[in-house]
Design a protein around this motif. Structure first.
Motif, PDB file in Angstrom:
ATOM      1  N   SER A   1      46.783  24.749  49.975  1.00 28.66           N
ATOM      2  CA  SER A   1      45.951  25.926  50.247  1.00 28.66           C
ATOM      3  C   SER A   1      45.363  26.498  48.961  1.00 28.66           C
ATOM      4  O   SER A   1      45.943  26.371  47.882  1.00 28.66           O
ATOM      5  CB  SER A   1      46.773  27.008  50.949  1.00 28.66           C
ATOM      6  OG  SER A   1      47.354  26.519  52.137  1.00 28.66           O
ATOM      7  N   THR A   2      44.212  27.150  49.111  1.00 26.72           N
ATOM      8  CA  THR A   2      43.533  27.786  47.974  1.00 26.72           C
ATOM      9  C   THR A   2      43.087  29.185  48.372  1.00 26.72           C
ATOM     10  O   THR A   2      42.479  29.376  49.423  1.00 26.72           O
ATOM     11  CB  THR A   2      42.303  26.972  47.539  1.00 26.72           C
ATOM     12  OG1 THR A   2      42.714  25.650  47.169  1.00 26.72           O
ATOM     13  CG2 THR A   2      41.620  27.631  46.346  1.00 26.72           C
TER      14      THR A   2
ATOM     15  N   THR B   1      38.602  34.569  49.642  1.00 30.68           N
ATOM     16  CA  THR B   1      38.217  33.446  50.497  1.00 30.68           C
ATOM     17  C   THR B   1      39.405  32.501  50.603  1.00 30.68           C
ATOM     18  O   THR B   1      40.017  32.162  49.586  1.00 30.68           O
ATOM     19  CB  THR B   1      37.000  32.704  49.915  1.00 30.68           C
ATOM     20  OG1 THR B   1      35.898  33.613  49.821  1.00 30.68           O
ATOM     21  CG2 THR B   1      36.603  31.533  50.814  1.00 30.68           C
TER      22      THR B   1
ATOM     23  N   GLU C   1      41.174  28.904  52.111  1.00 28.36           N
ATOM     24  CA  GLU C   1      41.218  27.580  52.729  1.00 28.36           C
ATOM     25  C   GLU C   1      42.676  27.179  52.775  1.00 28.36           C
ATOM     26  O   GLU C   1      43.299  26.989  51.737  1.00 28.36           O
ATOM     27  CB  GLU C   1      40.406  26.555  51.925  1.00 28.36           C
ATOM     28  CG  GLU C   1      38.913  26.667  52.108  1.00 28.36           C
ATOM     29  CD  GLU C   1      38.173  25.454  51.563  1.00 28.36           C
ATOM     30  OE1 GLU C   1      38.854  24.515  51.085  1.00 28.36           O
ATOM     31  OE2 GLU C   1      36.938  25.454  51.602  1.00 28.36           O
TER      32      GLU C   1
ATOM     33  N   THR D   1      37.248  33.247  55.962  1.00 30.96           N
ATOM     34  CA  THR D   1      37.563  31.843  56.235  1.00 30.96           C
ATOM     35  C   THR D   1      36.301  31.184  56.781  1.00 30.96           C
ATOM     36  O   THR D   1      35.254  31.831  56.909  1.00 30.96           O
ATOM     37  CB  THR D   1      38.701  31.706  57.265  1.00 30.96           C
ATOM     38  OG1 THR D   1      38.233  32.133  58.556  1.00 30.96           O
ATOM     39  CG2 THR D   1      39.914  32.540  56.857  1.00 30.96           C
ATOM     40  N   LYS D   2      36.413  29.918  57.131  1.00 33.40           N
ATOM     41  CA  LYS D   2      35.242  29.220  57.645  1.00 33.40           C
ATOM     42  C   LYS D   2      34.758  29.802  58.961  1.00 33.40           C
ATOM     43  O   LYS D   2      33.555  29.884  59.209  1.00 33.40           O
ATOM     44  CB  LYS D   2      35.570  27.733  57.829  1.00 33.40           C
ATOM     45  CG  LYS D   2      34.401  26.896  58.316  1.00 33.40           C
ATOM     46  CD  LYS D   2      34.771  25.434  58.448  1.00 33.40           C
ATOM     47  CE  LYS D   2      33.593  24.608  58.935  1.00 33.40           C
ATOM     48  NZ  LYS D   2      33.938  23.168  59.056  1.00 33.40           N
TER      49      LYS D   2
ATOM     50  N   TYR E   1      43.253  25.906  57.753  1.00 31.83           N
ATOM     51  CA  TYR E   1      43.045  24.629  57.074  1.00 31.83           C
ATOM     52  C   TYR E   1      41.750  23.997  57.580  1.00 31.83           C
ATOM     53  O   TYR E   1      41.528  23.914  58.791  1.00 31.83           O
ATOM     54  CB  TYR E   1      44.208  23.677  57.334  1.00 31.83           C
ATOM     55  CG  TYR E   1      45.458  24.011  56.553  1.00 31.83           C
ATOM     56  CD1 TYR E   1      45.558  23.700  55.202  1.00 31.83           C
ATOM     57  CD2 TYR E   1      46.541  24.635  57.171  1.00 31.83           C
ATOM     58  CE1 TYR E   1      46.708  24.000  54.479  1.00 31.83           C
ATOM     59  CE2 TYR E   1      47.691  24.938  56.460  1.00 31.83           C
ATOM     60  CZ  TYR E   1      47.769  24.619  55.112  1.00 31.83           C
ATOM     61  OH  TYR E   1      48.904  24.926  54.412  1.00 31.83           O
ATOM     62  N   PRO E   2      40.874  23.543  56.692  1.00 30.26           N
ATOM     63  CA  PRO E   2      39.610  22.934  57.127  1.00 30.26           C
ATOM     64  C   PRO E   2      39.795  21.746  58.052  1.00 30.26           C
ATOM     65  O   PRO E   2      38.947  21.484  58.906  1.00 30.26           O
ATOM     66  CB  PRO E   2      38.966  22.499  55.792  1.00 30.26           C
ATOM     67  CG  PRO E   2      39.569  23.391  54.760  1.00 30.26           C
ATOM     68  CD  PRO E   2      40.982  23.635  55.222  1.00 30.26           C
TER      69      PRO E   2
ATOM     70  N   GLU F   1      41.881  28.158  63.834  1.00 28.87           N
ATOM     71  CA  GLU F   1      42.324  29.123  62.829  1.00 28.87           C
ATOM     72  C   GLU F   1      43.171  30.154  63.553  1.00 28.87           C
ATOM     73  O   GLU F   1      42.849  30.559  64.671  1.00 28.87           O
ATOM     74  CB  GLU F   1      41.138  29.807  62.143  1.00 28.87           C
ATOM     75  CG  GLU F   1      40.358  28.908  61.220  1.00 28.87           C
ATOM     76  CD  GLU F   1      39.322  29.672  60.399  1.00 28.87           C
ATOM     77  OE1 GLU F   1      39.272  30.929  60.511  1.00 28.87           O
ATOM     78  OE2 GLU F   1      38.563  29.029  59.656  1.00 28.87           O
TER      79      GLU F   1
END
Length: 334
Positions: free
Chosen positions: A124-125, A140, A142, A161-162, A178-179, A184
């Motif tokens: 994770s970032t 942000t 991920e 998030t995305k 997680y992409p 989510e």
């Protein structure tokens, strides 16, 4: 880039620095290089550093290695690494702490500049805004992070998030984004959070979560498309839903946040999902070769166990599952 002659001259200059200078360089570089001092230099430069640093430090044929000489070696290695990468300017810049990451197989606890505490799950970032805690508190994400946010009504904490935006004043909650995953999930432990779902043109709605509720956003169910497109595709899946967080009676744990206690919990998950979780948790590649195994359901909890122990437990619970390890470290379930 620098020539070999310039690098040799630089090494000679390093010899004349005192111990405090070396320690200062080391501390500075440790902060700006996430993997320092584990990064590898080329063999030639490593040998050259040893030669330069040990030239005058031998006695009766035996090299004298003390703690301060280790400081010198690491400092020299790190500086050379930056020079080779053309990034010596980084050392001269102010300290940057805008990105926090946990590699596969590790978890990190970090205190943010505003005093909030976060736990970052493997792979994770978390990226902070440029003016974090100055003009805003926006990040942000991920991957997956557990947040314990310090209250500040003038600066609401916002996670991007995305597929969504989570806004909070002060609370404790978990966000998994997680992409590579199809959903989510924002899970609220205490306080209150507001979740907005992203679309191509903005946001599709706002949802206010209460403690022990979670918002599940399906990224594959036309999130980001308008209602007309959804109607044309006749999807039966809603882009988001609110569900309750349950304490698993078998483990006496909230599954969504068990990972923050270093517990790997599978709650009625398919073996395919479990394999992905284990791969992320241990940082080791896992593959299922037998398709008939992928949808088998599995429930268990592990704390501090090795991957081998977890796989043995799965094999014991589901006798039809076998596993093996290849020479390259890959684990295969079959």
């Amino acid at each position: 880039n620098y020539s070999e002659e310039e690098l040799r001259a630089f090494l000679e200059e390093l010899k004349d620095m005192n111990d405090d200078d070396y320690k200062a360089i080391y501390n500075k570089l440790y902060q700006v290089l996430p993997d320092f001092p584990d990064r590898q230099l080329s063999e030639n430069f490593s040998m050259e550093m040893e030669k330069q640093l040990d030239r005058s430090d031998s006695m009766n044929g035996a090299v004298v290695i003390t703690s301060w000489r280790k400081w010198r070696y690491y400092a020299a290695a790190a500086v050379l690494l930056l020079v080779l990468a053309g990034g010596i300017y980084l050392y001269l810049q102010p300290e940057q702490h805008n990105v926090f990451a946990a590699r596969n197989g590790e978890r990190k606890s970090v205190r943010l500049p505003d005093g909030s505490q976060v736990i970052i799950n493997s792979g994770s970032t978390l990226s902070l805004s440029e003016d974090f805690d100055v003009t805003d508190r926006e990040v942000t994400l991920e991957g997956e992070v557990y947040f314990d946010i310090r209250s500040n009504e003038k600066k609401p904490f916002i996670i991007h998030t995305k597929a969504s935006e989570v806004k909070v004043l002060g609370t404790a909650f978990n966000v998994r984004a997680y992409p590579s995953e199809e959903t989510e999930v924002a899970s609220l432990v205490r306080g209150a959070i507001q979740v907005r779902i992203k679309t191509d043109t903005g946001f599709s709605g706002e949802y206010l979560l209460k403690p022990m509720q979670k918002m599940i956003i399906n990224k594959t169910s036309e999130v980001g498309k308008d209602k007309t497109v959804q109607a044309e595709k006749k999807t039966r899946m809603l882009p988001a839903r609110i569900d309750s967080i349950q304490v698993n009676k078998i483990f006496d744990e909230v599954v969504e946040t068990a990972w923050t206690k270093n517990k790997l919990v599978f709650d009625n998950e398919t073996l395919l999902e479990a394999a992905a979780r284990m791969q992320q948790w241990y940082g080791i590649e896992i593959r299922i070769e037998n398709d008939s195994l992928k949808n088998l359901l599995y429930t268990a909890s592990f704390e501090g166990e090795t991957l081998e122990k977890v796989l043995e437990a799965i094999q014991f619970s589901i006798p039809m599952v076998k596993y093996k390890m290849e020479n390259n470290g890959l684990y295969i379930l079959y």
